[in-house]
Design a protein around this motif. Structure first.
Motif, short mmCIF file in Angstrom:
data_model
loop_
_atom_site.label_atom_id
_atom_site.label_comp_id
_atom_site.label_asym_id
_atom_site.label_seq_id
_atom_site.Cartn_x
_atom_site.Cartn_y
_atom_site.Cartn_z
N ALA A 216 0.78 -1.26 -0.04
CA ALA A 216 -0.04 -0.05 0.03
C ALA A 216 1.03 1.36 0.08
CB ALA A 216 -0.96 0.09 1.20
N ARG A 217 0.30 2.39 -0.62
CA ARG A 217 1.29 3.65 -0.66
C ARG A 217 0.98 3.97 0.81
NH1 ARG A 217 -1.71 7.11 -2.79
NH2 ARG A 217 -0.34 8.50 -3.63
N GLU A 218 1.84 5.11 0.94
CA GLU A 218 1.89 5.70 2.28
C GLU A 218 1.02 6.71 2.19
OE1 GLU A 218 4.93 8.25 5.27
OE2 GLU A 218 5.79 7.31 3.39
N ALA A 219 -0.06 6.89 3.11
CA ALA A 219 -0.98 8.09 3.16
C ALA A 219 -0.59 9.42 3.07
CB ALA A 219 -1.80 7.72 4.57
N PRO A 220 -1.00 10.17 2.20
CA PRO A 220 -0.55 11.57 2.33
C PRO A 220 -0.63 12.38 3.48
CG PRO A 220 -2.15 11.12 0.61
CD PRO A 220 -2.17 10.06 1.54
N ALA A 221 0.09 13.13 4.02
CA ALA A 221 0.05 13.99 5.35
C ALA A 221 -0.53 15.05 4.97
CB ALA A 221 1.39 14.17 5.63
N ALA A 222 -1.94 15.06 4.80
CA ALA A 222 -2.74 16.31 4.43
C ALA A 222 -4.14 16.42 5.38
CB ALA A 222 -3.12 16.13 3.10
N ALA A 223 -4.77 17.58 5.48
CA ALA A 223 -5.82 17.56 6.24
C ALA A 223 -6.89 16.81 5.62
CB ALA A 223 -6.47 19.00 6.22
N PRO A 224 -7.58 16.12 6.48
CA PRO A 224 -8.74 15.15 5.91
C PRO A 224 -9.90 15.92 4.87
CG PRO A 224 -8.29 14.75 8.16
CD PRO A 224 -7.58 16.10 7.94
N MET A 225 -9.94 15.35 3.86
CA MET A 225 -11.20 15.95 3.14
C MET A 225 -12.63 15.52 3.41
SD MET A 225 -12.01 17.89 0.68
CE MET A 225 -10.79 18.36 -0.08
N LEU A 226 -12.65 14.18 3.78
CA LEU A 226 -13.89 13.56 4.20
C LEU A 226 -13.47 13.03 5.78
CD1 LEU A 226 -16.70 12.43 3.97
CD2 LEU A 226 -15.76 10.25 3.05
N THR A 227 -14.80 13.69 6.63
CA THR A 227 -14.57 13.15 8.00
C THR A 227 -15.76 12.53 8.46
OG1 THR A 227 -15.17 15.27 8.86
CG2 THR A 227 -12.52 14.56 8.59
N VAL A 228 -15.65 11.25 9.37
CA VAL A 228 -16.83 11.00 9.82
C VAL A 228 -16.65 10.59 11.14
CG1 VAL A 228 -18.40 8.73 9.74
CG2 VAL A 228 -17.65 10.06 7.51
N ASP A 229 -17.60 10.96 12.06
CA ASP A 229 -17.16 10.92 13.53
C ASP A 229 -18.32 10.38 14.23
OD1 ASP A 229 -16.21 11.28 16.02
OD2 ASP A 229 -16.48 13.49 16.01
N GLY A 230 -18.39 9.18 14.69
CA GLY A 230 -19.52 8.59 15.53
C GLY A 230 -20.81 8.58 14.87
N GLY B 209 -21.50 4.30 15.86
CA GLY B 209 -20.33 4.67 16.13
C GLY B 209 -19.24 4.83 15.14
N LEU B 210 -19.56 4.85 13.92
CA LEU B 210 -18.47 4.70 12.83
C LEU B 210 -17.70 6.19 12.63
CD1 LEU B 210 -17.21 3.06 10.66
CD2 LEU B 210 -19.29 3.94 9.06
N SER B 211 -16.43 6.06 12.78
CA SER B 211 -15.44 7.21 12.80
C SER B 211 -14.27 6.95 11.61
CB SER B 211 -14.67 7.41 14.01
OG SER B 211 -15.90 7.87 15.03
N PHE B 212 -13.83 7.76 10.92
CA PHE B 212 -12.71 7.48 9.97
C PHE B 212 -12.58 8.86 9.13
CE2 PHE B 212 -16.40 5.90 7.49
CZ PHE B 212 -16.32 6.81 6.18
N ALA B 213 -11.34 9.09 8.71
CA ALA B 213 -11.28 10.19 7.68
C ALA B 213 -10.30 9.59 6.48
CB ALA B 213 -10.25 11.43 8.64
N VAL B 214 -10.72 10.51 5.31
CA VAL B 214 -10.08 10.08 4.20
C VAL B 214 -9.22 11.44 3.77
CG1 VAL B 214 -10.19 9.45 1.93
CG2 VAL B 214 -12.09 8.72 3.61
N ALA B 215 -8.07 11.48 3.50
CA ALA B 215 -7.05 12.68 2.84
C ALA B 215 -6.99 12.59 1.77
CB ALA B 215 -5.73 12.49 3.49
N PRO B 216 -6.89 14.00 0.86
CA PRO B 216 -6.80 14.10 -0.39
C PRO B 216 -5.76 13.06 -0.92
CG PRO B 216 -6.81 16.27 0.64
CD PRO B 216 -6.71 15.26 1.87
N GLY B 217 -5.92 12.76 -2.21
CA GLY B 217 -4.91 11.79 -2.66
C GLY B 217 -4.74 10.43 -2.05
N GLU B 218 -5.65 9.90 -1.29
CA GLU B 218 -5.68 8.56 -0.86
C GLU B 218 -6.87 7.80 -1.17
OE1 GLU B 218 -5.41 7.32 3.03
OE2 GLU B 218 -6.62 9.03 3.99
#
Length: 226
Positions: free
Chosen positions: A1-15, A29-38
């Motif tokens: 897998a590619r190394e995830a970009p160190a960027a502010a998340p574009m999509l955030t899901v919290d609880g 209670g689903l939580s995750f975040a997706v950064a640009p370019g990943e």
């Protein structure tokens, strides 16, 4: 897998919590975040809340609790049109029910989410020439096999229907893409095409959430899994 970009998340899901159609809990209670370019993949067996998550993220299902953020904005209860204006795209799990309108032509389906806006017309009229010009361009670019742009979308094979959905979605200015079961029911050639398009979008900086029950797809495409 590619190394995830160190960027502010574009999509955030919290609880995030949501019920299924029968009233039973589907997301808890689903939580995750997706950064640009990943590409972040959510993997699991069928029936573990994938349709409810897809709908909640695109504004088609109201969560019971939790928060959804897109590009730093609260969109938990925003309409799909508002999310699309911010830059969210969806490749739905049911391409025939949610991805296109069978009774409309291929050309009309390719402009479906932009009716009433330039260059495709106004709220009072459609610019058929602009719709036709775009259709010719996207049919060639995405190798959609049709007899003509006027062919009814409901007559397309599964692979060509998915190419249509991808063409319409990826030709917009996207910041984030939710791809739900994007290769389900497709042949090997169509699967490879979908994977290539998702990888290209990721490389352009689009944040992609891949919802899939196909372990091979997850292992091939995802930078991270949850």
């Amino acid at each position: 897998a590619r190394e995830a970009p160190a960027a502010a998340p574009m999509l955030t899901v919290d609880g995030l919590e949501a019920q299924g159609d029968r009233g039973a809990p589907a997301l808890h209670g689903l939580s995750f975040a997706v950064a640009p370019g990943e590409i972040l993949a959510i993997a699991g067996v069928e029936g573990n809340g994938q349709p409810e998550l897809e709908e909640a993220l695109f504004g088609l299902r109201t969560p019971e609790a939790g928060r959804v953020g897109l590009d730093g904005r609260e969109v938990t209860r925003a309409e799909p049109a508002e999310r699309m204006r911010i830059g969210l795209g969806l490749v739905p799990s049911d391409r025939y029910r949610r991805g296109l309108i069978r009774e409309l032509s291929v050309a009309e389906n390719l402009a479906l989410d932009r009716f009433g806006a330039p260059p495709f017309g106004t709220e009072l009229r459609l610019d058929r020439r602009a719709i036709a010009r775009q259709a010719v361009e996207l049919i060639e670019r995405f190798s959609i096999r049709v007899s003509s742009p006027n062919q009814l979308a409901g007559t397309l094979s599964g692979g060509n229907a998915q190419r249509l959905v991808l063409a319409r979605t990826l030709s917009r200015e996207l910041r984030c893409l939710v791809a739900a079961q994007p290769t389900r029911g497709l042949d090997v050639g169509a699967i490879e095409f979908v994977w290539e398009q998702l990888a290209a979008a990721r490389d352009r900086g689009v944040a992609i959430l891949l919802i899939s029950t196909d372990l091979d797809e997850v292992m091939s495409m995802a930078d991270r899994c949850c």
